[in-house]
Design a protein around this motif. Structure first.
Motif, short mmCIF file in Angstrom:
data_model
loop_
_atom_site.label_atom_id
_atom_site.label_comp_id
_atom_site.label_asym_id
_atom_site.label_seq_id
_atom_site.Cartn_x
_atom_site.Cartn_y
_atom_site.Cartn_z
N ASP A 149 -67.02 -8.62 14.48
CA ASP A 149 -67.49 -9.57 15.88
C ASP A 149 -66.30 -10.22 16.25
O ASP A 149 -65.09 -11.00 15.29
CB ASP A 149 -67.74 -10.67 14.16
N HIS B 216 -69.45 -13.97 27.93
CA HIS B 216 -68.83 -15.27 29.01
C HIS B 216 -67.88 -16.39 28.18
O HIS B 216 -67.81 -17.07 28.03
CB HIS B 216 -70.56 -16.44 28.64
N LYS B 217 -67.20 -16.08 27.14
CA LYS B 217 -65.85 -16.79 26.12
C LYS B 217 -65.00 -15.93 26.91
O LYS B 217 -64.16 -17.42 27.30
CB LYS B 217 -65.95 -16.15 24.10
N SER C 99 -73.64 -12.87 21.02
CA SER C 99 -72.92 -12.13 20.36
C SER C 99 -73.55 -12.41 19.62
O SER C 99 -74.05 -11.58 18.45
CB SER C 99 -71.26 -12.37 20.17
N THR C 100 -74.61 -13.37 19.33
CA THR C 100 -75.38 -13.59 18.10
C THR C 100 -76.46 -12.20 17.92
O THR C 100 -76.80 -12.04 16.29
CB THR C 100 -76.17 -14.88 18.39
N HIS D 139 -64.68 -13.42 20.32
CA HIS D 139 -63.19 -13.88 21.38
C HIS D 139 -62.50 -12.07 21.70
O HIS D 139 -60.93 -12.61 22.17
CB HIS D 139 -62.66 -14.77 20.37
N SER E 99 -68.61 -11.61 22.90
CA SER E 99 -68.67 -11.74 23.96
C SER E 99 -68.17 -11.80 25.45
O SER E 99 -66.63 -12.51 25.64
CB SER E 99 -68.75 -13.46 23.17
N HIS F 102 -68.86 -16.70 11.45
CA HIS F 102 -69.38 -17.62 12.46
C HIS F 102 -70.94 -17.45 11.40
O HIS F 102 -71.06 -16.67 11.19
CB HIS F 102 -69.52 -16.81 13.95
#
Ligand code: PLP
Length: 484
Positions: free
Chosen positions: A185, A215-216, A80-81, A188, A213, A105
Protein backbone atom coordinates in the motif's frame (compact mmCIF):
# COMPACT_ATOMS: atom_id res chain seq x y z
CA UNK A 1 -26.41 24.55 3.61
CA UNK A 2 -26.33 22.10 0.69
CA UNK A 3 -23.25 20.72 -1.02
CA UNK A 4 -22.77 23.03 -4.02
CA UNK A 5 -23.20 26.10 -1.86
CA UNK A 6 -20.77 24.69 0.70
CA UNK A 7 -18.20 23.96 -1.99
CA UNK A 8 -18.52 27.48 -3.38
CA UNK A 9 -18.20 28.94 0.10
CA UNK A 10 -15.02 26.99 0.78
CA UNK A 11 -13.65 27.92 -2.66
CA UNK A 12 -14.23 31.60 -1.91
CA UNK A 13 -12.02 31.32 1.18
CA UNK A 14 -8.98 30.80 -1.10
CA UNK A 15 -7.36 28.53 1.45
CA UNK A 16 -3.65 27.92 1.27
CA UNK A 17 -3.60 24.18 0.79
CA UNK A 18 -1.39 21.87 2.76
CA UNK A 19 -3.99 19.14 2.47
CA UNK A 20 -5.01 16.67 -0.22
CA UNK A 21 -5.49 16.65 -3.18
CA UNK A 22 -2.01 17.27 -4.52
CA UNK A 23 -3.14 19.76 -7.19
CA UNK A 24 -3.62 22.35 -4.41
CA UNK A 25 -6.85 23.85 -5.74
CA UNK A 26 -6.20 23.18 -9.41
CA UNK A 27 -2.64 24.34 -9.89
CA UNK A 28 -0.19 22.97 -12.48
CA UNK A 29 -2.62 20.45 -13.95
CA UNK A 30 -5.00 23.17 -15.21
CA UNK A 31 -2.74 24.04 -18.16
CA UNK A 32 -2.55 20.42 -19.24
CA UNK A 33 -6.22 19.59 -18.80
CA UNK A 34 -8.82 22.36 -18.55
CA UNK A 35 -11.80 20.42 -17.14
CA UNK A 36 -14.99 20.70 -19.11
CA UNK A 37 -18.33 18.93 -19.29
CA UNK A 38 -17.63 18.18 -22.96
CA UNK A 39 -14.86 15.83 -21.82
CA UNK A 40 -17.22 13.91 -19.58
CA UNK A 41 -18.01 11.18 -22.08
CA UNK A 42 -18.47 7.45 -21.83
CA UNK A 43 -17.02 4.52 -23.79
CA UNK A 44 -18.07 5.69 -27.24
CA UNK A 45 -16.09 4.47 -30.25
CA UNK A 46 -12.58 5.86 -30.16
CA UNK A 47 -12.56 6.46 -26.40
CA UNK A 48 -11.32 2.97 -25.38
CA UNK A 49 -12.54 0.93 -22.40
CA UNK A 50 -10.91 0.90 -18.96
CA UNK A 51 -11.56 -2.76 -18.21
CA UNK A 52 -10.07 -4.06 -21.43
CA UNK A 53 -8.02 -1.23 -22.90
CA UNK A 54 -6.62 -1.45 -26.39
CA UNK A 55 -6.37 2.22 -27.45
CA UNK A 56 -5.94 5.57 -25.70
CA UNK A 57 -6.28 4.19 -22.16
CA UNK A 58 -3.72 1.49 -22.88
CA UNK A 59 -1.32 4.12 -24.23
CA UNK A 60 -1.67 6.16 -21.04
CA UNK A 61 -1.13 3.03 -18.94
CA UNK A 62 1.99 2.22 -20.95
CA UNK A 63 3.40 5.69 -20.34
CA UNK A 64 2.62 5.25 -16.64
CA UNK A 65 4.41 1.91 -16.59
CA UNK A 66 7.44 3.46 -18.28
CA UNK A 67 7.61 6.44 -15.87
CA UNK A 68 7.19 4.27 -12.78
CA UNK A 69 9.33 1.34 -13.90
CA UNK A 70 6.63 -1.33 -13.61
CA UNK A 71 5.86 -4.41 -15.66
CA UNK A 72 2.34 -3.17 -16.18
CA UNK A 73 0.28 -0.35 -14.65
CA UNK A 74 -3.48 0.04 -14.35
CA UNK A 75 -5.40 3.31 -13.92
CA UNK A 76 -7.77 3.25 -10.95
CA UNK A 77 -10.80 5.51 -10.58
CA UNK A 78 -11.76 4.32 -7.08
CA UNK A 79 -8.69 5.52 -5.22
CA UNK A 80 -6.04 3.28 -3.74
CA UNK A 81 -8.92 1.66 -1.86
CA UNK A 82 -10.03 -0.32 -4.90
CA UNK A 83 -6.45 -1.29 -5.74
CA UNK A 84 -5.84 -2.54 -2.22
CA UNK A 85 -9.06 -4.55 -2.18
CA UNK A 86 -8.26 -6.04 -5.59
CA UNK A 87 -4.64 -6.96 -4.95
CA UNK A 88 -5.45 -8.67 -1.66
CA UNK A 89 -8.61 -10.44 -2.83
CA UNK A 90 -7.05 -11.42 -6.16
CA UNK A 91 -3.89 -12.94 -4.73
CA UNK A 92 -5.45 -14.96 -1.90
CA UNK A 93 -8.13 -17.59 -1.44
CA UNK A 94 -10.71 -17.83 1.35
CA UNK A 95 -9.18 -19.11 4.58
CA UNK A 96 -5.61 -18.06 3.68
CA UNK A 97 -3.42 -16.37 6.26
CA UNK A 98 -1.97 -12.98 5.31
CA UNK A 99 0.76 -11.03 7.08
CA UNK A 100 -0.24 -7.40 7.52
CA UNK A 101 1.34 -4.52 9.41
CA UNK A 102 -1.17 -3.71 12.15
CA UNK A 103 -1.03 0.00 11.23
CA UNK A 104 -2.68 -0.69 7.88
CA UNK A 105 -5.43 1.45 6.36
CA UNK A 106 -9.01 0.31 6.83
CA UNK A 107 -9.29 -0.87 3.20
CA UNK A 108 -6.80 -3.64 4.06
CA UNK A 109 -9.08 -4.84 6.88
CA UNK A 110 -12.09 -4.66 4.62
CA UNK A 111 -10.31 -6.90 2.11
CA UNK A 112 -9.43 -9.32 4.92
CA UNK A 113 -13.08 -9.48 5.94
CA UNK A 114 -14.42 -9.82 2.38
CA UNK A 115 -11.88 -12.51 1.55
CA UNK A 116 -12.40 -14.54 4.75
CA UNK A 117 -8.66 -14.21 5.47
CA UNK A 118 -6.78 -14.81 8.72
CA UNK A 119 -4.61 -11.81 9.56
CA UNK A 120 -1.18 -12.33 11.12
CA UNK A 121 0.04 -9.01 12.45
CA UNK A 122 3.43 -7.39 12.16
CA UNK A 123 3.47 -4.80 14.94
CA UNK A 124 5.25 -1.50 14.22
CA UNK A 125 7.46 0.41 16.65
CA UNK A 126 5.63 3.50 17.81
CA UNK A 127 6.83 7.01 18.55
CA UNK A 128 5.60 7.15 22.12
CA UNK A 129 5.19 10.92 22.14
CA UNK A 130 3.35 11.42 18.87
CA UNK A 131 1.62 8.01 19.03
CA UNK A 132 2.43 7.24 15.39
CA UNK A 133 4.03 4.15 13.82
CA UNK A 134 7.67 4.71 12.94
CA UNK A 135 9.28 1.42 12.00
CA UNK A 136 8.67 -2.10 10.80
CA UNK A 137 11.52 -4.50 11.33
CA UNK A 138 12.86 -7.23 9.05
CA UNK A 139 13.95 -9.40 11.99
CA UNK A 140 10.45 -9.25 13.44
CA UNK A 141 9.10 -10.21 10.02
CA UNK A 142 11.51 -13.16 9.87
CA UNK A 143 10.31 -14.36 13.30
CA UNK A 144 6.67 -13.89 12.31
CA UNK A 145 7.09 -15.96 9.16
CA UNK A 146 8.65 -18.78 11.19
CA UNK A 147 5.74 -18.66 13.63
CA UNK A 148 3.15 -18.77 10.84
CA UNK A 149 4.34 -21.28 8.26
CA UNK A 150 2.24 -21.50 5.14
CA UNK A 151 1.66 -17.75 4.73
CA UNK A 152 1.95 -16.89 1.05
CA UNK A 153 1.05 -13.19 0.93
CA UNK A 154 2.08 -10.11 2.89
CA UNK A 155 0.80 -6.53 2.86
CA UNK A 156 3.02 -3.60 3.83
CA UNK A 157 2.16 0.07 4.22
CA UNK A 158 4.95 2.32 2.91
CA UNK A 159 5.30 5.26 3.44
CA UNK A 160 2.93 5.87 6.34
CA UNK A 161 0.36 8.67 6.22
CA UNK A 162 2.91 10.83 8.04
CA UNK A 163 5.56 10.05 5.40
CA UNK A 164 7.64 7.76 7.56
CA UNK A 165 9.67 5.11 5.77
CA UNK A 166 11.72 2.17 6.98
CA UNK A 167 14.06 -0.43 5.52
CA UNK A 168 11.34 -1.91 3.35
CA UNK A 169 13.86 -3.58 1.03
CA UNK A 170 15.08 -5.78 3.91
CA UNK A 171 11.48 -6.86 4.60
CA UNK A 172 10.71 -7.52 0.93
CA UNK A 173 13.87 -9.63 0.71
CA UNK A 174 12.92 -11.67 3.80
CA UNK A 175 9.46 -12.32 2.36
CA UNK A 176 10.81 -13.30 -1.06
CA UNK A 177 13.32 -15.68 0.51
CA UNK A 178 10.33 -17.46 2.02
CA UNK A 179 8.36 -17.37 -1.26
CA UNK A 180 5.91 -14.78 0.09
CA UNK A 181 4.35 -12.32 -2.35
CA UNK A 182 4.69 -8.68 -1.23
CA UNK A 183 1.82 -6.29 -1.85
CA UNK A 184 2.49 -2.68 -0.94
CA UNK A 185 0.00 0.00 0.00
CA UNK A 186 2.07 2.88 -1.36
CA UNK A 187 -0.92 5.25 -1.37
CA UNK A 188 1.35 8.03 -0.10
CA UNK A 189 4.24 7.33 -2.46
CA UNK A 190 3.19 8.17 -6.04
CA UNK A 191 5.63 11.12 -6.09
CA UNK A 192 8.70 9.30 -4.71
CA UNK A 193 10.20 8.50 -8.10
CA UNK A 194 10.58 12.21 -8.86
CA UNK A 195 13.75 12.65 -6.79
CA UNK A 196 16.65 10.59 -5.55
CA UNK A 197 16.57 12.72 -2.41
CA UNK A 198 13.25 11.07 -1.54
CA UNK A 199 12.96 7.52 -0.22
CA UNK A 200 12.78 4.94 -3.03
CA UNK A 201 9.48 3.55 -4.23
CA UNK A 202 9.02 -0.16 -3.47
CA UNK A 203 8.61 -0.74 -7.21
CA UNK A 204 12.36 -0.17 -7.44
CA UNK A 205 12.94 -2.51 -4.48
CA UNK A 206 11.15 -5.63 -5.67
CA UNK A 207 7.51 -5.19 -4.57
CA UNK A 208 5.24 -7.61 -6.44
CA UNK A 209 2.38 -5.12 -6.58
CA UNK A 210 2.33 -1.49 -5.44
CA UNK A 211 -0.80 0.64 -5.28
CA UNK A 212 -0.45 4.43 -5.28
CA UNK A 213 -2.90 7.31 -4.97
CA UNK A 214 -2.13 10.02 -7.51
CA UNK A 215 -4.56 12.42 -5.87
CA UNK A 216 -2.80 12.42 -2.51
CA UNK A 217 0.66 13.65 -3.46
CA UNK A 218 0.47 14.68 -7.12
CA UNK A 219 -1.62 17.13 -9.17
CA UNK A 220 -4.51 14.85 -10.20
CA UNK A 221 -8.20 14.70 -9.37
CA UNK A 222 -9.42 13.04 -6.19
CA UNK A 223 -10.00 9.27 -6.56
CA UNK A 224 -7.28 8.82 -9.18
CA UNK A 225 -4.78 6.10 -8.37
CA UNK A 226 -2.91 3.22 -9.97
CA UNK A 227 -1.93 -0.39 -9.48
CA UNK A 228 1.51 -1.45 -10.68
CA UNK A 229 2.68 -5.02 -11.20
CA UNK A 230 6.38 -5.20 -10.29
CA UNK A 231 8.89 -6.02 -13.04
CA UNK A 232 9.88 -9.39 -11.55
CA UNK A 233 6.75 -10.18 -9.61
CA UNK A 234 6.25 -13.60 -8.03
CA UNK A 235 2.51 -13.81 -8.63
CA UNK A 236 1.25 -16.85 -10.48
CA UNK A 237 -1.19 -16.55 -13.38
CA UNK A 238 -4.20 -17.30 -11.20
CA UNK A 239 -3.24 -14.42 -8.90
CA UNK A 240 -2.63 -11.98 -11.76
CA UNK A 241 -5.99 -12.87 -13.28
CA UNK A 242 -7.57 -12.63 -9.81
CA UNK A 243 -6.30 -9.08 -9.38
CA UNK A 244 -7.57 -8.08 -12.85
CA UNK A 245 -10.95 -9.69 -12.22
CA UNK A 246 -11.40 -7.83 -8.94
CA UNK A 247 -10.43 -4.50 -10.53
CA UNK A 248 -13.15 -5.01 -13.13
CA UNK A 249 -15.68 -6.26 -10.58
CA UNK A 250 -15.11 -3.61 -7.92
CA UNK A 251 -14.78 -0.54 -10.13
CA UNK A 252 -17.64 1.16 -11.90
CA UNK A 253 -18.51 0.05 -15.43
CA UNK A 254 -18.76 3.78 -16.28
CA UNK A 255 -15.34 5.14 -15.32
CA UNK A 256 -15.09 8.92 -15.44
CA UNK A 257 -13.09 10.21 -18.40
CA UNK A 258 -12.47 13.38 -16.42
CA UNK A 259 -10.64 11.34 -13.80
CA UNK A 260 -8.76 9.30 -16.39
CA UNK A 261 -7.97 12.44 -18.41
CA UNK A 262 -6.57 14.04 -15.28
CA UNK A 263 -4.24 11.05 -14.83
CA UNK A 264 -3.03 11.31 -18.42
CA UNK A 265 -2.40 15.06 -18.09
CA UNK A 266 -0.60 14.58 -14.80
CA UNK A 267 1.69 12.03 -16.47
CA UNK A 268 2.52 14.59 -19.17
CA UNK A 269 3.27 17.14 -16.46
CA UNK A 270 5.54 14.66 -14.65
CA UNK A 271 7.31 13.72 -17.86
CA UNK A 272 7.90 17.35 -18.90
CA UNK A 273 8.63 18.99 -15.56
CA UNK A 274 8.25 16.50 -12.69
CA UNK A 275 11.87 16.30 -11.56
CA UNK A 276 12.43 20.05 -11.85
CA UNK A 277 9.27 20.86 -9.91
CA UNK A 278 10.20 18.35 -7.20
CA UNK A 279 13.63 19.91 -6.86
CA UNK A 280 11.99 23.32 -6.51
CA UNK A 281 9.68 21.91 -3.82
CA UNK A 282 12.55 20.33 -1.90
CA UNK A 283 14.45 23.63 -1.94
CA UNK A 284 11.38 25.53 -0.74
CA UNK A 285 10.95 23.02 2.09
CA UNK A 286 14.63 23.23 3.08
CA UNK A 287 14.40 27.06 3.22
CA UNK A 288 11.19 26.83 5.23
CA UNK A 289 12.80 24.44 7.71
CA UNK A 290 15.81 26.74 8.11
CA UNK A 291 13.48 29.59 9.06
CA UNK A 292 11.56 27.32 11.44
CA UNK A 293 14.81 27.00 13.44
CA UNK A 294 14.33 30.62 14.53
CA UNK A 295 11.02 29.86 16.25
CA UNK A 296 10.94 29.18 19.98
CA UNK A 297 7.73 27.20 20.42
CA UNK A 298 7.08 25.40 17.15
CA UNK A 299 9.21 22.84 15.36
CA UNK A 300 9.23 20.39 12.45
CA UNK A 301 9.79 16.79 13.51
CA UNK A 302 11.99 14.71 11.21
CA UNK A 303 12.68 10.97 11.17
CA UNK A 304 15.59 9.32 9.38
CA UNK A 305 14.82 8.58 5.77
CA UNK A 306 11.31 10.00 5.84
CA UNK A 307 9.52 11.61 2.90
CA UNK A 308 10.54 15.26 3.25
CA UNK A 309 7.40 16.49 1.48
CA UNK A 310 5.39 15.70 4.62
CA UNK A 311 5.72 18.22 7.43
CA UNK A 312 5.01 17.12 10.99
CA UNK A 313 4.54 20.45 12.76
CA UNK A 314 4.69 20.30 16.56
CA UNK A 315 4.26 22.76 19.37
CA UNK A 316 7.28 22.28 21.64
CA UNK A 317 6.88 21.21 25.28
CA UNK A 318 6.91 24.81 26.60
CA UNK A 319 3.93 25.65 24.39
CA UNK A 320 2.14 22.36 25.09
CA UNK A 321 2.30 23.09 28.80
CA UNK A 322 0.18 26.16 28.15
CA UNK A 323 -2.36 24.16 26.20
CA UNK A 324 -1.12 25.05 22.71
CA UNK A 325 -1.48 21.67 21.08
CA UNK A 326 -1.72 20.34 17.52
CA UNK A 327 -5.49 20.78 17.29
CA UNK A 328 -5.24 24.36 18.48
CA UNK A 329 -2.49 25.08 15.97
CA UNK A 330 -4.53 23.63 13.11
CA UNK A 331 -7.62 25.66 14.06
CA UNK A 332 -5.60 28.85 14.49
CA UNK A 333 -3.93 28.43 11.09
CA UNK A 334 -7.32 27.96 9.42
CA UNK A 335 -9.32 30.59 11.28
CA UNK A 336 -6.77 33.39 11.45
CA UNK A 337 -4.48 32.75 8.50
CA UNK A 338 -6.54 30.82 5.92
CA UNK A 339 -4.12 27.90 5.94
CA UNK A 340 -5.57 24.38 5.96
CA UNK A 341 -3.46 21.46 7.19
CA UNK A 342 -4.13 17.80 6.38
CA UNK A 343 -4.91 16.63 9.89
CA UNK A 344 -4.19 17.36 13.51
CA UNK A 345 -3.89 15.47 16.77
CA UNK A 346 -3.23 16.75 20.26
CA UNK A 347 0.52 16.57 19.67
CA UNK A 348 1.06 17.65 16.05
CA UNK A 349 -0.36 18.80 12.70
CA UNK A 350 0.44 17.02 9.45
CA UNK A 351 0.97 19.25 6.40
CA UNK A 352 1.05 17.67 2.95
CA UNK A 353 3.01 19.51 0.31
CA UNK A 354 3.28 18.76 -3.41
CA UNK A 355 4.88 20.05 -6.57
CA UNK A 356 1.84 22.34 -6.89
CA UNK A 357 2.74 24.33 -3.77
CA UNK A 358 4.58 27.54 -4.60
CA UNK A 359 6.96 29.91 -2.84
CA UNK A 360 4.06 32.15 -1.68
CA UNK A 361 2.46 29.19 0.15
CA UNK A 362 5.62 28.64 2.17
CA UNK A 363 6.02 32.40 2.77
CA UNK A 364 2.46 32.54 4.09
CA UNK A 365 3.09 29.49 6.27
CA UNK A 366 6.32 30.68 7.83
CA UNK A 367 4.90 34.20 8.27
CA UNK A 368 1.84 32.84 10.08
CA UNK A 369 3.86 30.50 12.26
CA UNK A 370 6.19 33.35 13.20
CA UNK A 371 3.20 35.45 14.31
CA UNK A 372 1.76 32.50 16.28
CA UNK A 373 5.17 31.83 17.87
CA UNK A 374 5.39 35.46 19.00
CA UNK A 375 1.92 35.37 20.51
CA UNK A 376 2.63 32.14 22.37
CA UNK A 377 5.81 33.77 23.63
CA UNK A 378 3.85 36.67 25.12
CA UNK A 379 1.54 34.30 26.96
CA UNK A 380 4.33 32.04 28.16
CA UNK A 381 6.54 34.96 29.22
CA UNK A 382 3.74 36.56 31.24
CA UNK A 383 2.69 33.16 32.56
CA UNK A 384 -0.91 34.11 31.90
CA UNK A 385 -3.25 31.30 31.09
CA UNK A 386 -4.14 31.87 27.43
CA UNK A 387 -6.92 34.43 27.89
CA UNK A 388 -5.97 36.75 25.04
CA UNK A 389 -7.96 36.57 21.89
CA UNK A 390 -5.89 34.85 19.27
CA UNK A 391 -3.44 32.68 21.14
CA UNK A 392 -6.07 31.33 23.48
CA UNK A 393 -5.47 27.63 23.78
CA UNK A 394 -8.50 25.44 23.28
CA UNK A 395 -10.30 24.99 26.61
CA UNK A 396 -7.30 26.62 28.24
CA UNK A 397 -6.39 23.14 29.41
CA UNK A 398 -3.08 21.42 29.46
CA UNK A 399 -3.15 18.58 26.98
CA UNK A 400 -3.03 15.05 28.28
CA UNK A 401 0.29 13.53 27.29
CA UNK A 402 -0.27 9.95 28.30
CA UNK A 403 0.54 7.38 25.67
CA UNK A 404 -2.11 4.95 24.56
CA UNK A 405 -0.17 1.99 23.29
CA UNK A 406 -2.99 0.55 21.21
CA UNK A 407 -0.70 -0.67 18.47
CA UNK A 408 0.05 -3.85 20.39
CA UNK A 409 -0.43 -7.46 19.29
CA UNK A 410 -4.19 -8.05 19.46
CA UNK A 411 -5.74 -11.33 20.58
CA UNK A 412 -7.56 -12.44 17.43
CA UNK A 413 -10.43 -14.62 18.70
CA UNK A 414 -12.17 -14.81 15.31
CA UNK A 415 -11.12 -13.52 11.94
CA UNK A 416 -13.22 -10.51 10.84
CA UNK A 417 -15.53 -12.48 8.51
CA UNK A 418 -16.23 -15.14 11.18
CA UNK A 419 -16.87 -12.40 13.75
CA UNK A 420 -19.47 -10.74 11.51
CA UNK A 421 -21.56 -13.96 11.53
CA UNK A 422 -21.83 -14.10 15.34
CA UNK A 423 -24.73 -12.85 17.41
CA UNK A 424 -23.98 -9.46 18.89
CA UNK A 425 -25.11 -7.02 21.54
CA UNK A 426 -24.49 -3.35 22.19
CA UNK A 427 -22.04 -2.58 24.97
CA UNK A 428 -20.90 0.66 26.56
CA UNK A 429 -17.21 1.22 25.70
CA UNK A 430 -16.14 1.56 29.32
CA UNK A 431 -17.65 -1.85 30.15
CA UNK A 432 -16.30 -3.67 27.11
CA UNK A 433 -12.96 -4.93 28.51
CA UNK A 434 -12.60 -8.68 28.03
CA UNK A 435 -15.37 -8.90 25.40
CA UNK A 436 -14.78 -9.55 21.69
CA UNK A 437 -15.42 -6.66 19.30
CA UNK A 438 -17.78 -7.02 16.36
CA UNK A 439 -17.16 -3.40 15.29
CA UNK A 440 -14.43 -1.59 13.50
CA UNK A 441 -13.31 1.33 15.64
CA UNK A 442 -11.41 3.61 13.30
CA UNK A 443 -10.13 7.13 13.98
CA UNK A 444 -10.20 9.11 10.73
CA UNK A 445 -7.77 10.39 9.80
CA UNK A 446 -5.56 8.37 9.65
CA UNK A 447 -7.99 5.47 9.07
CA UNK A 448 -6.05 2.84 11.03
CA UNK A 449 -8.37 0.71 13.19
CA UNK A 450 -7.99 0.61 16.95
CA UNK A 451 -10.24 -2.46 16.97
CA UNK A 452 -11.26 -4.93 14.29
CA UNK A 453 -14.16 -7.42 14.46
CA UNK A 454 -13.03 -10.58 16.26
CA UNK A 455 -10.41 -8.89 18.45
CA UNK A 456 -10.43 -9.05 22.25
CA UNK A 457 -11.10 -5.62 23.77
CA UNK A 458 -8.41 -4.67 26.27
CA UNK A 459 -7.81 -1.70 28.56
CA UNK A 460 -5.30 -0.10 26.20
CA UNK A 461 -7.80 -0.21 23.32
CA UNK A 462 -10.46 1.40 25.50
CA UNK A 463 -7.99 4.14 26.48
CA UNK A 464 -7.24 4.69 22.77
CA UNK A 465 -10.97 4.92 21.96
CA UNK A 466 -11.37 7.61 24.61
CA UNK A 467 -8.30 9.47 23.34
CA UNK A 468 -9.43 9.46 19.70
CA UNK A 469 -13.18 9.75 20.34
CA UNK A 470 -13.46 13.02 18.37
CA UNK A 471 -11.98 11.40 15.25
CA UNK A 472 -13.94 8.16 15.42
CA UNK A 473 -16.13 7.02 12.60
CA UNK A 474 -18.73 4.40 13.41
CA UNK A 475 -18.85 4.70 17.16
CA UNK A 476 -22.47 5.35 18.11
CA UNK A 477 -23.07 7.30 21.31
CA UNK A 478 -24.65 4.27 22.91
CA UNK A 479 -21.62 2.03 22.57
CA UNK A 480 -20.14 -0.63 20.33
CA UNK A 481 -21.17 -4.01 19.00
CA UNK A 482 -19.61 -6.95 20.83
CA UNK A 483 -20.05 -10.68 20.36
CA UNK A 484 -22.59 -12.26 22.76
C1 PLP B 1 -2.13 4.48 3.99
C2 PLP B 1 -3.36 4.64 3.15
N1 PLP B 1 -3.71 3.65 2.32
C3 PLP B 1 -4.80 3.73 1.54
C4 PLP B 1 -5.61 4.83 1.57
C5 PLP B 1 -6.82 4.89 0.67
O1 PLP B 1 -6.54 5.72 -0.40
P1 PLP B 1 -7.68 6.36 -1.33
O2 PLP B 1 -8.25 7.50 -0.57
O3 PLP B 1 -6.94 6.80 -2.56
O4 PLP B 1 -8.69 5.31 -1.61
C6 PLP B 1 -5.32 5.89 2.43
C7 PLP B 1 -6.19 7.06 2.51
O5 PLP B 1 -6.09 7.93 3.33
C8 PLP B 1 -4.15 5.79 3.25
O6 PLP B 1 -3.81 6.79 4.08
Amino acid sequence: MRLTETLEKIKAQHLVSFFMPGHKMGRKIRDYFPLSYENDITEIPGADYLHDPTGAILETEMLMSQLYGSLESKILVGGSTVGILSMILGSTTRGDAIIVNRNAHKSVYHAIEMGGLNPVYLIPDMDQTLDIPVNLSASRMEALIKSAPGVKVCLLTYPTYEGICYDVKAIIDVCHRHGIVVLVDEAHGAHLMLSEALPPSTLALGADIAVQSFHKTLPALTQTACLHFGKNHLLNNRQVEGVRWHLAALQTSSPSYLLMGSVDSMLSLLKDQGERLMQYLMTAIANFECRMDDLSYLAIKRYNGMDATKLILMPKDDAMQFGYDGNWLSETLREHFGIQVEYATDTFCLLMTSIANNREDFEKLIGSLTVIDGLIDKVVAQKVDGTQKMPKALNGQHPKKEVTAYMTQPEVVYNPSEAKLKETERCCVTEAAGKVSCSYIIPYPPGIPILVPGERITGDKIAAIEKYRKQLMSLPENGMEVIK
